[in-house]
Design a protein around this motif. Structure first.
Motif, PDB file in Angstrom:
ATOM      1  N   LEU A 263      -0.638  24.703 -14.115  1.00 24.37           N
ATOM      2  CA  LEU A 263      -0.260  25.659 -15.157  1.00 24.37           C
ATOM      3  C   LEU A 263      -0.338  27.095 -14.657  1.00 24.37           C
ATOM      4  N   LEU A 285      -6.996  25.525 -19.221  1.00 23.26           N
ATOM      5  CA  LEU A 285      -6.162  26.693 -19.435  1.00 23.26           C
ATOM      6  C   LEU A 285      -6.931  27.959 -19.077  1.00 23.26           C
ATOM      7  N   VAL A 289      -2.985  31.905 -18.612  1.00 21.10           N
ATOM      8  CA  VAL A 289      -2.073  30.893 -19.148  1.00 21.10           C
ATOM      9  C   VAL A 289      -2.150  30.860 -20.667  1.00 21.10           C
ATOM     10  N   ALA A 290      -3.361  30.915 -21.211  1.00 22.64           N
ATOM     11  CA  ALA A 290      -3.540  30.857 -22.660  1.00 22.64           C
ATOM     12  C   ALA A 290      -2.879  32.037 -23.358  1.00 22.64           C
ATOM     13  N   LEU A 293       0.884  31.399 -23.948  1.00 13.18           N
ATOM     14  CA  LEU A 293       1.316  30.234 -24.715  1.00 13.18           C
ATOM     15  C   LEU A 293       1.876  30.602 -26.086  1.00 13.18           C
ATOM     16  N   THR A 327      -6.776  28.465 -26.193  1.00 12.61           N
ATOM     17  CA  THR A 327      -5.549  29.220 -26.420  1.00 12.61           C
ATOM     18  C   THR A 327      -5.704  30.256 -27.528  1.00 12.61           C
TER      19      THR A 327
END
Length: 329
Positions: A263, A285, A289-290, A293, A327
């Motif tokens: 990711l 994550l 990356v989070a 999203l 996230t």
């Protein structure tokens, strides 16, 4: 009725269909649009096979053909010739695992290579390839300018042919495909699925990953993908660093640690994770990356937990406490 899919899955169905079609031959032949033929036991009569050959030879508007009747096709070369001679097929599916397959000798490989239809979609599942090579893409020479969607098992990336219209590719292969060659063969790919399902990380995976990263640093590979699907070890080894909108990963307990690297490499805005096993609670994550999203989906395959309530609680805790919390959605 003939405009819908005609599914012939036993001898009685085949013989009834052939009798119906030849009753008003050749008037009914052009109305056949979609045909699926499965395996038969016992084998149809020679009269029915001859009638099927006649129907296929004159089915001038047939658009979809599904074949999983290896024994039937192998028994009569006229059937192979009739399928090859069709010029209107857009979607072609062929599947069997009845026995060892040798490309140079197998009648269905020959039939596929001789097809006159410019295919738009092909799903080719050849199992147990005894030559250890896999399907040569040169077999699809007749569809290089038209093919848009290809699913194939045991593929061999040996040819320098190009499929410029192909957008969706799903494949399995014994060896990892060379990224530079794959990107040249499918330059406009947007949706890639790799289903090798290899078990454990080893030095070969790391070498392949580093090679692919070097290729991309030198300007090779794709500039972006819309969707990437596969098992963690395969996607980790592939090492794609181009932007990918959506990544779907099937996670087992022994390879969940690779997910974070995957990711971070491709920076997706949408993630779809499927849990297939018991696993510890780990962070997949990163904050980077989070923060990117916009969509997160977690699927738990209950069949893998074998009615074990502790395992299910562990899976639920991981999916909804760790991933969703990470996230901040």
């Amino acid at each position: 009725m003939l405009k819908f899919n005609v599914y012939l899955y036993n001898t009685r169905k085949l013989e009834s269909f052939c009798a119906f079609m030849v009753t008003q031959a050749p008037f009914r032949y052009p109305f056949l649009r979609h045909l699926s033929i499965a395996g038969f036991y016992p084998m149809p009569s020679s009269e029915s096979i001859s009638q099927l050959v006649e129907i296929l030879t004159h089915a001038s508007r047939l658009q979809t053909l599904h074949l999983s009747c290896y024994d039937l096709l192998k028994s009569d070369h006229r059937l192979q010739a009739a399928c090859s001679s069709l010029t209107s097929i857009k979607e072609f599916h062929m599947c069997w695992n009845e026995g060892p397959v040798f490309q140079a000798q197998d009648p269905l490989y020959k039939m596929l290579k001789q097809m006159q239809s410019p295919l738009v979609r092909a799903d080719l599942r050849f199992f147990r390839c005894n030559d250890g090579i896999g399907l040569d893409l040169a077999t699809l020479l007749h569809s290089t300018a038209t093919l848009e969607d290809l699913t194939v098992s045991n593929i061999a990336f040996q040819s320098e042919l190009q499929f410029p219209r192909l957008r969706k590719l799903s494949f399995s292969t014994i060896n990892y495909p060379p990224l530079a060659l794959t990107a040249r063969i499918f330059p406009n790919l947007t949706d890639l699925t790799i289903l090798r399902d290899m078990d454990h990380l080893n030095a070969e995976n790391d070498r392949y990953r580093q090679l692919n990263r070097s290729v991309q640093l030198a300007g090779g590979g794709w500039t972006s993908l819309d969707r990437l699907t596969g098992w963690p070890l395969d996607l980790y080894s592939l090492g794609l660093t181009c932007p990918i909108r959506c990544v779907k990963i099937f996670v087992y307990s022994h390879n969940h640690e690779l997910v974070a690297d995957i990711l971070s490499d491709c920076r997706p805005s949408q993630i779809d994770i499927v849990f297939n096993d018991i696993f510890p609670s780990v962070r997949c994550l990163s904050d980077e990356v989070a923060a990117r999203l916009t969509y997160l989906r977690c699927t738990i395959h209950l069949i893998y937990f074998d009615r074990n309530p502790i395992a299910l609680v562990s899976a639920t805790h991981y999916a909804f406490r760790r991933l969703v919390a990470d996230t901040m959605m």
